[in-house]
Design an enzyme around this catalytic site. Structure first.
Site, PDB file in Angstrom:
ATOM      1  N   GLY A 221      -2.856  -8.430 -11.975  1.00  0.00           N
ATOM      2  CA  GLY A 221      -2.703  -7.135 -11.316  1.00  0.00           C
ATOM      3  C   GLY A 221      -1.560  -7.143 -10.302  1.00  0.00           C
ATOM      4  O   GLY A 221      -0.750  -6.209 -10.246  1.00  0.00           O
ATOM      5  N   HIS A 222      -1.493  -8.193  -9.494  1.00  0.00           N
ATOM      6  CA  HIS A 222      -0.386  -8.331  -8.537  1.00  0.00           C
ATOM      7  C   HIS A 222       0.954  -8.317  -9.259  1.00  0.00           C
ATOM      8  O   HIS A 222       1.891  -7.634  -8.857  1.00  0.00           O
ATOM      9  CB  HIS A 222      -0.513  -9.647  -7.747  1.00  0.00           C
ATOM     10  CG  HIS A 222      -1.456  -9.575  -6.579  1.00  0.00           C
ATOM     11  ND1 HIS A 222      -2.818  -9.594  -6.724  1.00  0.00           N
ATOM     12  CD2 HIS A 222      -1.218  -9.501  -5.244  1.00  0.00           C
ATOM     13  CE1 HIS A 222      -3.379  -9.534  -5.522  1.00  0.00           C
ATOM     14  NE2 HIS A 222      -2.441  -9.477  -4.603  1.00  0.00           N
ATOM     15  N   LYS A 223       0.996  -9.078 -10.354  1.00  0.00           N
ATOM     16  CA  LYS A 223       2.248  -9.217 -11.103  1.00  0.00           C
ATOM     17  C   LYS A 223       2.661  -7.857 -11.665  1.00  0.00           C
ATOM     18  O   LYS A 223       3.800  -7.435 -11.514  1.00  0.00           O
ATOM     19  CB  LYS A 223       2.024 -10.234 -12.231  1.00  0.00           C
ATOM     20  CG  LYS A 223       3.266 -10.647 -12.961  1.00  0.00           C
ATOM     21  CD  LYS A 223       3.016 -11.960 -13.701  1.00  0.00           C
ATOM     22  CE  LYS A 223       4.221 -12.344 -14.536  1.00  0.00           C
ATOM     23  NZ  LYS A 223       4.195 -11.776 -15.888  1.00  0.00           N
TER      24      LYS A 223
ATOM     25  N   GLU B   5       1.696 -11.809  -2.347  1.00  0.00           N
ATOM     26  CA  GLU B   5       1.070 -10.940  -1.344  1.00  0.00           C
ATOM     27  C   GLU B   5       2.019 -10.372  -0.297  1.00  0.00           C
ATOM     28  O   GLU B   5       1.847  -9.233   0.136  1.00  0.00           O
ATOM     29  CB  GLU B   5      -0.098 -11.678  -0.667  1.00  0.00           C
ATOM     30  CG  GLU B   5      -1.261 -10.782  -0.292  1.00  0.00           C
ATOM     31  CD  GLU B   5      -1.975 -10.181  -1.501  1.00  0.00           C
ATOM     32  OE1 GLU B   5      -1.445  -9.213  -2.080  1.00  0.00           O
ATOM     33  OE2 GLU B   5      -3.052 -10.684  -1.871  1.00  0.00           O
TER      34      GLU B   5
ATOM     35  N   ARG C 216      -6.078  -8.995  -8.910  1.00  0.00           N
ATOM     36  CA  ARG C 216      -6.000 -10.443  -9.080  1.00  0.00           C
ATOM     37  C   ARG C 216      -4.608 -10.841  -9.564  1.00  0.00           C
ATOM     38  O   ARG C 216      -3.685 -10.057  -9.450  1.00  0.00           O
ATOM     39  CB  ARG C 216      -7.071 -10.905 -10.088  1.00  0.00           C
ATOM     40  CG  ARG C 216      -8.447 -10.970  -9.504  1.00  0.00           C
ATOM     41  CD  ARG C 216      -9.480 -11.181 -10.581  1.00  0.00           C
ATOM     42  NE  ARG C 216      -9.196 -12.333 -11.422  1.00  0.00           N
ATOM     43  CZ  ARG C 216      -9.967 -13.421 -11.507  1.00  0.00           C
ATOM     44  NH1 ARG C 216     -11.058 -13.501 -10.787  1.00  0.00           N
ATOM     45  NH2 ARG C 216      -9.662 -14.408 -12.312  1.00  0.00           N
TER      46      ARG C 216
END
Lengths: 199, 308
Positions: free
Chosen positions: A37-39, A91, A34
């Site tokens: 997590g992406h960051k 993304e 989320r």
């Protein structure tokens, strides 16, 4: 309506066969990712560190579950998707840098993600938003969790899924976007809606 | 003769356990009116993809009920709406009881911990924090009961909430335009089909409060004022002309209903707020009488169950 069964790792050839509107049932390994997590993933890569899992050919799932620990094993109680637009900022880089093949979420994603899907051979699919109980039923095992310090919703959960779906392809590897096309198609209806209200 | 009375402590524990059950009811069992509206949408839609989406929603409800799992993993911001009689004996204890019940329900049901510190980003882990659970109060004169409604408000649908102070010249037209525009821009992001609410009032927070109150009204129930009820019907038809449909697949059910609540305004202001509820429009109500009798008007079948 075409239906496919896919298994991870997914090859580029397999993903390029899919078109918007296709239905997929997925078996194999899925990683939740989320906002936080992406960051963290991109920050790790920028520092030259190795992520805790190998995303190559795998699926990521925009999802923050309800989990319960039972006899030392995690069990997914409810596990439906979160709104993907929040992950749009990250993304493209995630698809490019770690080789994710399938992004699963809900609500759609934008132009940069579509560009990455086309360029690197990936797709974006939705699972029915709100269908947490149905999603949890497809999760057979939760072998591991990383980054638990981010909190239960934001942690990176490793999920073993079986026939997870229906997933519907919203962005295919040609960069077509079902929701963008739908928006164009229905844009004109807005005038009609105003008119019906005397606006 | 010795009078047998429940001690204050026992009474408070009883309300707490009843609140845990209330939270479970909200998380697991979608209200009947919402469920029926979704079934109707499934029967009405013709397209394969539309049907597939709505089928998944209905299957999900069945699994949730059968296995007593939260139907959606986002068990929301927990919002309590309390109508408390001025003579209800435990009014002062309610905030503590509701907070303790929330923490206990988070562990037992379980609910997803959804309370995050703004400055540090840390999750408190038990759904309790500053102003969460949110408690909204209304004091009812000459009553000794408490009626507590809980909403589990998911983040995806709350993300499109809007509040704007229009000019009186923009007025009702401007308000209705805001409703249609919000639904169009939200598209598939808010897990449609949605319940959409419009609140109008003198200030921003009054409008927002009216909108939240409107979201709690059952699907299909009209505003008692026929003029407002007519606007609800018209706005519902207008939104469903847009054509997003269930999860943006394209179709005629973008909204299950539109509800409007109106307060009086200030001569110079026309504050409007639009709020959207995802199809997983989870709410549950319980009533507690002064002598400790608990009922669940929104989930009658729970009254027979003794154990949570």
């Amino acid at each position: 309506m075409r239906e496919f069964k896919l298994r991870t790792p997914i090859s580029e050839e397999e993903i390029r066969k899919l078109s918007i509107g296709d239905i997929v049932y997925l078996t194999g390994t899925v990683y939740t990712l989320r906002d936080a997590g992406h960051k963290r993933l991109l920050e790790m890569l920028a520092r030259g560190e190795k992520p805790p899992v190998n995303f190559e050919g795998m699926a990521i799932y925009h999802m923050g579950p309800i989990m319960r620990k039972k006899d030392g094993e995690w069990e997914a109680i409810s596990a439906g998707p979160t709104t993907s637009t929040r992950m749009e900022a990250y993304e493209y880089d995630v698809i490019e840098k770690v080789g994710v093949r399938l992004v699963i979420g809900k609500g759609g994603m934008g132009k940069r993600t579509a560009e990455a899907c086309k360029k690197f051979g990936a797709a974006y699919a939705i699972f029915t938003g709100g269908a947490g109980a149905l999603g949890a039923k497809a999760i057979k095992r939760v072998p591991a969790v990383y980054w638990y310090d981010l909190g239960e919703p934001e942690a990176l959960w490793v999920l073993e899924v079986e026939d997870f779906g229906p997933l519907m392809i919203i962005i295919d590897a040609n960069g077509n976007n079902y929701y963008e096309q739908m928006r164009e198609k229905i844009k004109g209806n807005l005038e009609q809606a105003y008119k019906s209200l005397g606006i | 003769m010795v009078e047998v009375r429940t001690s204050p402590h026992e009474f408070e524990e009883k309300i707490k356990q009843a609140t845990v059950k209330l939270l479970m009811a909200a998380a697991v069992y979608l209200p009947k009116d919402v469920k029926s509206a979704l079934e109707e949408a499934y029967n009405k839609e013709k397209g394969e993809l539309q049907k597939k989406m709505l089928r998944a929603i209905l299957d999900n409800l069945e699994i949730a009920e059968r296995e007593k799992r939260p139907l959606c993993q986002d068990t929301g911001a927990i919002l309590f709406y309390v109508k408390v009689g001025e003579k209800f004996p435990y009014m002062g204890s309610l905030p503590r009881i509701l907070r303790e019940a929330t923490a206990e329900a988070t562990e037992r049901i379980p609910l997803r911990p959804n309370v995050v510190d703004v400055m540090t980003g840390r999750n408190t882990g038990n759904n309790v924090g500053k102003y969460l659970p949110w408690i909204d109060w209304e004091v009812i004169p000459n009553s000794d009961e408490a009626e507590i409604t809980v909403m589990l408000k998911g983040g995806g649908s709350e993300a499109v909430s809007m509040m704007k102070v229009l000019t009186p010249a923009e007025g009702l037209e401007g308000a209705l335009k805001a409703v249609v525009d919000t639904a169009f821009e939200a598209g598939p992001k808010t897990c449609p089909p949605n319940i959409i609410a419009l609140g109008i009032g003198a200030t921003g927070e009054i409008a927002a409060k009216m909108a939240k109150r409107a979201l709690m009204r059952p699907v299909g129930e009209r505003h008692p004022d026929p003029a407002v009820a007519e606007l609800e019907e018209k706005a519902l038809r207008a939104i469903n002309l847009i054509g997003w449909g269930a999860h943006g697949m394209g179709g005629s059910t973008t909204a299950l209903d539109v509800h409007i609540e109106v307060a009086e305004r200030h001569p110079a202001t026309f504050a409007v707020s639009v709020m959207v509820y995802c199809w997983a429009a989870r709410r549950a109500t319980m009533k507690v009488s002064a002598d400790g009798k608990v009922t669940y008007p929104s989930h009658r079948f729970l009254e027979k169950e003794v154990v949570v």
